[in-house]
Each structure stands twice: as structure tokens, then as C-alpha cells.
Design an enzyme around this catalytic site. Structure first.
Site, PDB file in Angstrom:
ATOM      1  CB  SER A  39      -0.966   0.025   1.180  1.00  0.00           C
ATOM      2  OG  SER A  39      -0.278   0.244   2.390  1.00  0.00           O
ATOM      3  CE  LYS A  80      -2.859   2.285   4.738  1.00  0.00           C
ATOM      4  NZ  LYS A  80      -2.473   1.307   3.763  1.00  0.00           N
TER       5      LYS A  80
END
Length: 186
Positions: A39, A80
Site C-alpha cells: 500500500s 500511511k
């Protein structure tokens, strides 16, 4: 015999101090984390090992494009990138980030290596109001986070904005594997 007992006691005392310091450092200052999944490609690779700075946000506010680790659930932490800050409106349109209606460059995409991720892919259009929570602006003590690999990331588009209480810390140092050892900038 008394000298041996004294030496043994000194060793035990030194080991206890070392364990206590290690516990304090890991609990309050730094902790390791292993990147799990694609990701954050191209910035971070699956299985990169990093150090999380747990005290930065005790003295500083989160900044746009910080890479953060947060508790996504009781059993899972995610890595993230901070995109939106408290009080801001965030939108994506035609693969451009807009903060409060103004376009914002994403400098971490400048040096993409084609062999790692040929194209970060389009970020599907969205506005903050369309995300879970349906906020008009990001609430105080919250941030909006996205993975760099926008086509393969569970982030604020699915989870909603992230409370600063969920954030473990920020990370910018890859220490393993050695051929990827580096400090990640914004």
C-alpha cells in the site's frame, strides 16, 4: 566468596538496568515495525523494517506528508501518509490533490522508479464529505491518511479520518534490508 557475590550482584543490577532502559525506550520513544503489503509503494516496500518515533507528536503537530503508523484495529497497525490536517477540506479531482480548493503537489511521486511501481495510478475522485463520517472539514485532533499506492490501499477513503489518539508515531528510517537503508523525506 563475598567478592564473587558482589560481582554477581553487579551483573544482575546491570542487566536489570539495561532491561528497564530497553523497556522505556520501546514503550515511550522508539519501536520497530515491519511494512506489511504494497500500500505504500513506491516509497516503502513489503517487509521493509522501520523505526517508529513515538514521541514526536507529543511535542509537535502532525505535518502534511508525514508517514505515520496508527492502530487500525486492536490487532493491526497501518502505515500511511498524512494528506489532510485538522480544519482542512480535502478533495481529489482528475488525479490532483486539493486542500481547501487549492491544488497541492505530492513531491513523493517525483522520483518513482518504473520497475517498482510503473505508475501510482489515478486516485479516484472523492471529497471529504463522501468519506466515512461525512465531515465538511477534518475535525480537530484528526488527520486524513492515504497510502502512496492509491489503487491498493485501505486508508481514510474506507476508514474515515484518523484520530491522533490512534497514531503510534511517525516513521522515516528504513533500517532493513541493508540495500534499502535510508531516511525517507516528504
Amino acid at each position: 566468596m563475598a567478592k564473587r557475590k558482589s560481582e554477581w550482584f553487579d551483573w544482575v543490577k546491570a542487566l536489570l538496568i539495561a532491561f528497564a532502559l530497553a523497556f522505556i525506550v520501546r514503550t515511550f520513544l522508539f519501536t520497530p515495525i515491519i511494512v506489511d503489503g504494497p500500500s505504500m509503494l513506491p516509497t516503502l516496500h513489503d517487509r521493509d523494517q522501520m523505526i517508529v518515533n513515538k514521541f514526536k507528536y507529543r511535542i509537535n503537530e502532525a505535518e502534511r506528508f508525514d508517514i505515520v503508523v496508527f492502530h487500525a484495529s486492536d490487532k493491526k497497525d497501518f502505515i500511511k501518509r498524512v494528506i489532510g490536517l485538522p480544519g482542512e477540506h480535502v478533495a481529489y479531482q482528475d488525479n490532483v490533490l486539493y486542500i481547501d480548493g487549492e491544488p497541492v503537489e505530492e513531491p513523493f511521486y517525483e522520483d518513482i522508479q518504473d520497475d517498482v511501481l510503473p505508475n501510482p495510478g489515478p486516485t479516484n475522485d472523492f471529497t471529504l464529505e463522501e468519506l466515512p463520517g461525512e465531515h465538511r472539514v477534518i475535525p480537530d485532533d484528526h488527520v486524513l491518511v492515504l497510502g502512496d499506492n492509491r489503487n491498493n490501499s485501505t486508508d481514510s477513503r474506507r476508514l474515515g479520518v484518523i484520530s491522533m489518539d490512534q497514531i503510534v508515531g511517525t516513521t522515516s528510517l528504513i533500517y532493513w534490508p541493508f540495500d534499502r537503508m535510508q531516511t525517507i523525506g516528504k
